[in-house]
Write a protein that holds these residues in place. Structure first.
Motif, mmCIF file in Angstrom:
data_model
loop_
_atom_site.group_PDB
_atom_site.id
_atom_site.type_symbol
_atom_site.label_atom_id
_atom_site.label_comp_id
_atom_site.label_asym_id
_atom_site.label_seq_id
_atom_site.Cartn_x
_atom_site.Cartn_y
_atom_site.Cartn_z
ATOM 1 N N TYR A 266 24.942 31.074 27.329
ATOM 2 C CA TYR A 266 25.609 31.792 27.599
ATOM 3 C C TYR A 266 26.049 33.442 26.803
ATOM 4 O O TYR A 266 26.434 33.878 27.513
ATOM 5 N N GLY A 267 24.593 33.946 26.601
ATOM 6 C CA GLY A 267 24.491 34.921 26.505
ATOM 7 C C GLY A 267 24.701 35.151 24.979
ATOM 8 O O GLY A 267 24.295 36.891 25.091
ATOM 9 N N LYS A 268 25.072 35.158 23.898
ATOM 10 C CA LYS A 268 25.604 35.083 22.901
ATOM 11 C C LYS A 268 24.600 34.767 21.867
ATOM 12 O O LYS A 268 25.594 34.255 20.380
ATOM 13 N N ARG A 272 30.431 29.387 22.045
ATOM 14 C CA ARG A 272 30.762 29.323 23.305
ATOM 15 C C ARG A 272 32.107 30.345 23.988
ATOM 16 O O ARG A 272 32.342 30.377 22.918
ATOM 17 N N PRO A 273 32.084 30.768 25.171
ATOM 18 C CA PRO A 273 33.157 31.535 25.231
ATOM 19 C C PRO A 273 34.710 30.480 25.391
ATOM 20 O O PRO A 273 34.982 29.561 25.759
ATOM 21 N N VAL A 274 35.520 31.802 24.674
ATOM 22 C CA VAL A 274 36.803 30.780 24.620
ATOM 23 C C VAL A 274 37.606 31.744 25.469
ATOM 24 O O VAL A 274 38.191 33.340 25.252
ATOM 25 N N TYR A 275 38.385 31.237 26.452
ATOM 26 C CA TYR A 275 39.432 31.834 27.278
ATOM 27 C C TYR A 275 40.574 32.375 26.633
ATOM 28 O O TYR A 275 41.823 31.073 26.388
ATOM 29 N N PHE A 276 40.992 33.666 27.210
ATOM 30 C CA PHE A 276 42.328 34.528 26.173
ATOM 31 C C PHE A 276 43.128 33.636 28.085
ATOM 32 O O PHE A 276 42.698 34.545 28.872
ATOM 33 N N ILE A 277 44.622 33.683 28.041
ATOM 34 C CA ILE A 277 45.406 33.528 28.518
ATOM 35 C C ILE A 277 45.395 35.059 28.939
ATOM 36 O O ILE A 277 46.755 35.510 27.975
ATOM 37 N N THR A 278 45.987 35.719 29.659
ATOM 38 C CA THR A 278 46.270 36.615 30.180
ATOM 39 C C THR A 278 47.725 36.557 31.197
ATOM 40 O O THR A 278 48.310 37.498 31.421
ATOM 41 N N GLY A 279 47.279 35.250 31.776
ATOM 42 C CA GLY A 279 48.488 34.904 33.141
ATOM 43 C C GLY A 279 48.098 35.306 34.032
ATOM 44 O O GLY A 279 48.938 35.443 35.394
ATOM 45 N N ASP A 280 46.794 36.009 34.815
ATOM 46 C CA ASP A 280 46.240 36.718 35.887
ATOM 47 C C ASP A 280 45.211 35.297 36.360
ATOM 48 O O ASP A 280 44.198 34.616 35.462
ATOM 49 N N VAL A 281 44.725 35.927 37.133
ATOM 50 C CA VAL A 281 43.119 35.042 37.766
ATOM 51 C C VAL A 281 42.435 35.714 37.371
ATOM 52 O O VAL A 281 42.113 36.784 36.161
ATOM 53 N N GLN A 282 41.373 34.276 37.321
ATOM 54 C CA GLN A 282 40.319 34.969 35.648
ATOM 55 C C GLN A 282 39.038 33.773 36.844
ATOM 56 O O GLN A 282 38.962 33.317 37.374
ATOM 57 N N GLY A 283 38.128 34.189 36.459
ATOM 58 C CA GLY A 283 36.622 33.340 36.303
ATOM 59 C C GLY A 283 35.609 34.814 36.217
ATOM 60 O O GLY A 283 35.216 35.553 37.189
#
Length: 604
Positions: A266-268, A272-283
């Motif tokens: 994952y490069g870090k 692993r990445p943990v995705y914050f809920i923004t309510g917007d489109v993600q990817g």
């Protein structure tokens, strides 16, 4: 089971299947619930034949010990063609209730032996908990080792991307090691509800860390608490909530979780990445989801926290208060931005495409009402219920992956538990409408199969059976009890392939032995209790990429253009166990065990 014994068992299974393929030239079969039947419950098997001229008029129930025919009945209606069969009959022996071991005979076909006894489902819910423990991240009691302890680093959050936050723990979703708040919260709720509703079905044989021992609490509550602890990490403060841990970059072949090096990719470094809920489109790559809000995940978290708070009120008041605070803030988080918080992908356009959210907020409101007795939550829950009375997949014959999730609306039931007669009738009418839709699709085939064969069809089947159970117990209406039982029986062998869909259950029956899992592929470790995805439409199977069977198909005779299932690690579409499906199954098994213990009678 030791590794040596497991390998011997696998060898004998393969030998037996090979022998059957070489020797068995019959064209008719009797499919049963391989676990067995409760004396007072519905008892139905299905006779199917591939021979157009091979039909039956009667069937017999035979006691194994004496070879005595104890019941002879007319076979009844020929339901005609279904799947691989050109004729199919429902063999109903509900009226017979004497405990014992039996088999069914119809024409040239003979069923496997099965038992009828009051405690027939005793221990099955605890057995399925084995898979949940095996799916643990952080410390894994099956491996007696830790994994993914450095999770994770944030993306999309109000903090700088790459900020470390401790979200180690929880359950791996399936064979891959992604983790989702939405499936984990739904699983946690089912486990908590199973403990609340059916405490007598569970024992205390494991400690909180999952190792063998006792701690004075039922193992199902220990497992639910493992889920709660991770969900609290995913909602660490009132204005922060995360939706998923890792993404499809995790799909990098079979490897054990405690030997996983994919997190370096994952490069870090580790984590692993943990995705914050923004309510917007993600990817993070080319492919994007269609997220519109926060409520679908926040509502699920609120309901799990609220039910957990209720159950811990007497056991651990400090934890109960923490969970209460979390439930309030999670519910408010969902109210702030109505809509769906879909999962995100990077490498491919595949993600959990959840398109509904009012069911999640309804359940959250119902749980908040039960916790606080504040009438405003009941009123909000009723308003949400009217916006989606029927879970949408029930009126469709197909759906995208997890498009309408959870697969039944627990909120209708939870609201009805503390409602007046009028509100309860309305809520139960919603359940009935959904059940009737499936009945109208399923009543014309011998398996009463009305649930669509989309990906994770076994999960849908389990949830639908739970909805039937909840409707029946609250209304007393037994109209659909045979449909309910048909769904349950389907999961345990009363299906065209004659196999249970749960690894190792029953111990002496035909169950999956070659699932899509690193545990079995790499080390032949058993996946006791894991519910596999289940059959899919032939057109879905034929459209999938990267799917190749690893060995000859022992069920080749029973595949059809309509639907396929393979006990093969190469078929990730039908033979991969899932954590959330298994958690739902635990609730259903406990419900069936309780029915059997209480002598709940089936409709003859």
């Amino acid at each position: 089971m030791s590794l040596r014994n497991f390998i011997l068992s696998l060898f004998l299974h393969v030998f037996f299947i090979t022998f059957l393929k070489g020797q068995d030239h019959s064209q008719a079969w009797i499919r049963i619930n391989l676990v067995g039947y409760a004396p007072a419950g519905v008892k139905v098997a299905v006779y199917g034949t591939k021979n157009t001229s091979q039909s039956i008029q009667t069937f017999e129930l035979v006691e194994v010990k004496t070879a005595r025919v104890v019941l002879k009945k007319a076979a009844g209606k020929d339901f005609g063609a279904y799947g691989p069969f050109v004729h199919a009959f429902r063999l109903d022996f509900t009226q017979f209730s004497v405990p014992g071991t039996y088999y069914l005979q119809a024409g040239s076909a003979r069923s496997p032996e099965f038992s009828i006894r009051e405690n027939i489902y005793e221990g099955t819910a605890d057995f399925a908990l084995r898979y949940m423990r095996q799916q643990r991240s952080g410390y894994n009691p099956f491996l007696k080792d830790s994994c993914h302890t450095h999770d994770g680093y944030t993306v999309y959050g109000p903090m700088p991307d790459g900020t470390h936050i401790d979200v180690a723990g929880g359950w791996h979703d399936a064979t891959d090691y992604l983790q989702y708040a939405t499936t984990s919260a739904n699983a946690t709720y089912h486990l908590l509800a199973a403990y609340r509703d059916f405490p007598e079905s569970f024992t205390d044989k494991h400690q909180a860390n999952g190792l063998v021992g006792t701690n004075g609490r039922a193992d199902v509550l220990d497992e639910a608490t493992w889920g709660l602890e991770w969900l609290m990490k995913m909602h660490p403060r009132a204005d922060w909530m995360f939706n998923q841990l890792a993404d499809d970059r995790d799909h990098a072949g079979f490897r054990m979780p405690n030997k996983d090096t994919v997190d370096y990719g994952y490069g870090k470094g580790k984590g692993r990445p943990v995705y914050f809920i923004t309510g917007d489109v993600q990817g993070l790559g080319k492919f994007k989801n269609r997220a519109t809000g926060t409520a679908s995940t926040a509502g699920k978290l609120a309901s799990a926290f609220a039910l957990g708070s209720q159950l811990y009120a007497a056991l651990d008041p400090t934890l109960a208060q923490t969970l209460k605070v979390k439930s309030l803030s999670a519910f408010q988080y969902g109210q702030a931005k109505p809509g769906v918080a879909q999962t995100a992908s990077v490498k491919a356009p595949y993600f959990y495409e959840e398109d509904n959210w009012v069911d999640d907020m309804e359940l959250g409101a119902a749980a908040m009402y039960q916790l606080t007795n504040d009438k405003k939550y009941f009123e909000q829950g009723m308003e949400y219920s009217s916006q989606e009375p029927i879970t949408p997949w029930m009126v469709k014959d197909t759906a995208r992956h997890y498009q309408w999730y959870p697969f039944h609306n627990f909120g209708h039931y939870e609201l009805a538990l503390k409602s007046d007669k009028e509100a309860r009738a309305k809520l139960m009418s919603y359940y009935k409408q959904g059940i009737e839709k499936i009945w109208q699709r399923g009543k014309h085939n011998a398996f009463y199969r009305g649930v669509p064969f989309i990906w994770c069809s076994n999960n849908l089947t389990t949830s639908f059976a739970i909805q039937c159970y909840l409707y029946r117990t609250l209304t007393g209406d037994q109209t659909y009890i045979q449909l309910e039982q048909a769904c349950f029986d389907w999961l345990f062998g009363c299906n065209p392939w004659g196999t249970s869909m749960v690894y190792g259950l029953p111990a002496q029956g035909d169950t999956p032995v070659d699932p899509h899992s690193s545990f079995t592929v790499l080390h032949q470790y058993p996946l006791d209790g894991g519910l596999v995805d289940g059959p899919v439409y032939g057109k879905i199977y034929n459209s999938l990429l990267g799917l190749k069977l690893g060995s000859a198909d022992e069920y080749a005779r029973f595949q059809s253009d309509l639907v396929v299932y393979h006990d093969d690690y190469g078929d990730y579409s039908t033979n991969e166990p899932t954590m959330d499906g298994t958690a739902s199954l635990i609730y259903l098994l406990a419900a069936k065990d309780t029915d059997s213990r209480r002598g709940v009678r089936g409709k003859k």
